[in-house]
Design a protein around this motif. Sequence first.
Motif, PDB file in Angstrom:
ATOM      1  N   ASN A  46      -3.637  -1.574  -5.823  1.00  0.00           N
ATOM      2  CA  ASN A  46      -3.852  -2.689  -4.904  1.00  0.00           C
ATOM      3  C   ASN A  46      -5.156  -2.525  -4.127  1.00  0.00           C
ATOM      4  O   ASN A  46      -5.891  -3.501  -3.934  1.00  0.00           O
ATOM      5  CB  ASN A  46      -2.684  -2.786  -3.924  1.00  0.00           C
ATOM      6  N   GLN A  50      -8.188  -5.112  -3.858  1.00  0.00           N
ATOM      7  CA  GLN A  50      -8.593  -5.664  -2.568  1.00  0.00           C
ATOM      8  C   GLN A  50     -10.086  -5.470  -2.307  1.00  0.00           C
ATOM      9  O   GLN A  50     -10.726  -6.308  -1.662  1.00  0.00           O
ATOM     10  CB  GLN A  50      -7.766  -5.037  -1.440  1.00  0.00           C
ATOM     11  N   ALA A  72      -3.587  -7.419   3.425  1.00  0.00           N
ATOM     12  CA  ALA A  72      -3.090  -7.228   2.061  1.00  0.00           C
ATOM     13  C   ALA A  72      -2.793  -5.761   1.770  1.00  0.00           C
ATOM     14  O   ALA A  72      -1.765  -5.427   1.165  1.00  0.00           O
ATOM     15  CB  ALA A  72      -4.103  -7.769   1.058  1.00  0.00           C
ATOM     16  N   ASN A  73      -3.682  -4.869   2.205  1.00  0.00           N
ATOM     17  CA  ASN A  73      -3.443  -3.439   1.975  1.00  0.00           C
ATOM     18  C   ASN A  73      -2.251  -2.927   2.780  1.00  0.00           C
ATOM     19  O   ASN A  73      -1.418  -2.160   2.278  1.00  0.00           O
ATOM     20  CB  ASN A  73      -4.695  -2.633   2.328  1.00  0.00           C
ATOM     21  N   VAL A  76       1.221  -4.111   1.423  1.00  0.00           N
ATOM     22  CA  VAL A  76       1.683  -3.308   0.287  1.00  0.00           C
ATOM     23  C   VAL A  76       2.178  -1.949   0.777  1.00  0.00           C
ATOM     24  O   VAL A  76       3.196  -1.440   0.305  1.00  0.00           O
ATOM     25  CB  VAL A  76       0.564  -3.151  -0.758  1.00  0.00           C
ATOM     26  N   SER A 229      -2.016  -8.884  -3.533  1.00  0.00           N
ATOM     27  CA  SER A 229      -0.974  -8.098  -2.871  1.00  0.00           C
ATOM     28  C   SER A 229       0.424  -8.579  -3.269  1.00  0.00           C
ATOM     29  O   SER A 229       1.321  -7.767  -3.511  1.00  0.00           O
ATOM     30  CB  SER A 229      -1.136  -8.146  -1.348  1.00  0.00           C
TER      31      SER A 229
END
Length: 254
Positions: A46, A50, A72-73, A76, A229
């Motif tokens: 991921n 990203q 998004a990081n 996850v 994500s």
Amino acid sequence: MFNRYIDVLTNLPSYSKNVFRKDYFSWLINQCRGFGRFSYGLLIFNFILQVFSLLQSFNTAPVQSIISFMGANLSVACVIGISNRSGIQGWAGAVSAVCIASVGFMAGNFASAWEQIGYLIFLDFFCILDPKWNDNIQAEKFESWLDWIAYIVFFGAAWAVLHAIFSLTSDPRVFLDSLNLAMAITGSLLELNRKREQFYVWTISSVLTIALWIQTMTQGDGNFALIFSYSVFFLNNLYAFFSVHGWFRTDSQA
């Protein structure tokens, strides 16, 4: 149904000691260790995606790109934390919720933004105060087909109400946006009641969210960050489906 919430709120001074202690930050760091190889692989995979999204969109929308990258990081990381029963899920979920809600408001996806605020208030906050929130979870199956009907009716009613509410706003994608929020509320109710069937709802929710942010991106209001994500969430759901450690293990293994 709401016993855990009542317990934390009525004993707030006691639970706050879980956060305001000398070794708290070192404890958080330790919570990031001991994950399975698949979990670490998803985090790395991921992150690479990203970085690509950030580079692709930074020049046109730098602020939104950075916020999306962070959200998004961390989202996850939150999901991986939940899968591994790690206390990091609370903070990762809280910060990602703020980031994704901000991006949602910027893009006009108001229902999705409020979905994240709901997660922040009703899930992340309590996970931070009570690190053992997910301990000793015993998932249960639906007792009969009537349970399916009850939750489907609940979902339909929730979608109808949410669609009517957000139709009053300037939300440009009210159909998918309200649909996604209704699915998330239904999944949260199933999770609160510890039903195994929530797996189906969260998997469908991931697909709907991917569709929403693809539409958002094609209309010029977003980027690849949340598409990537939520695709990782979908992969994590598939892994849970096939793993004996997921929601579909037998009763003797539960």
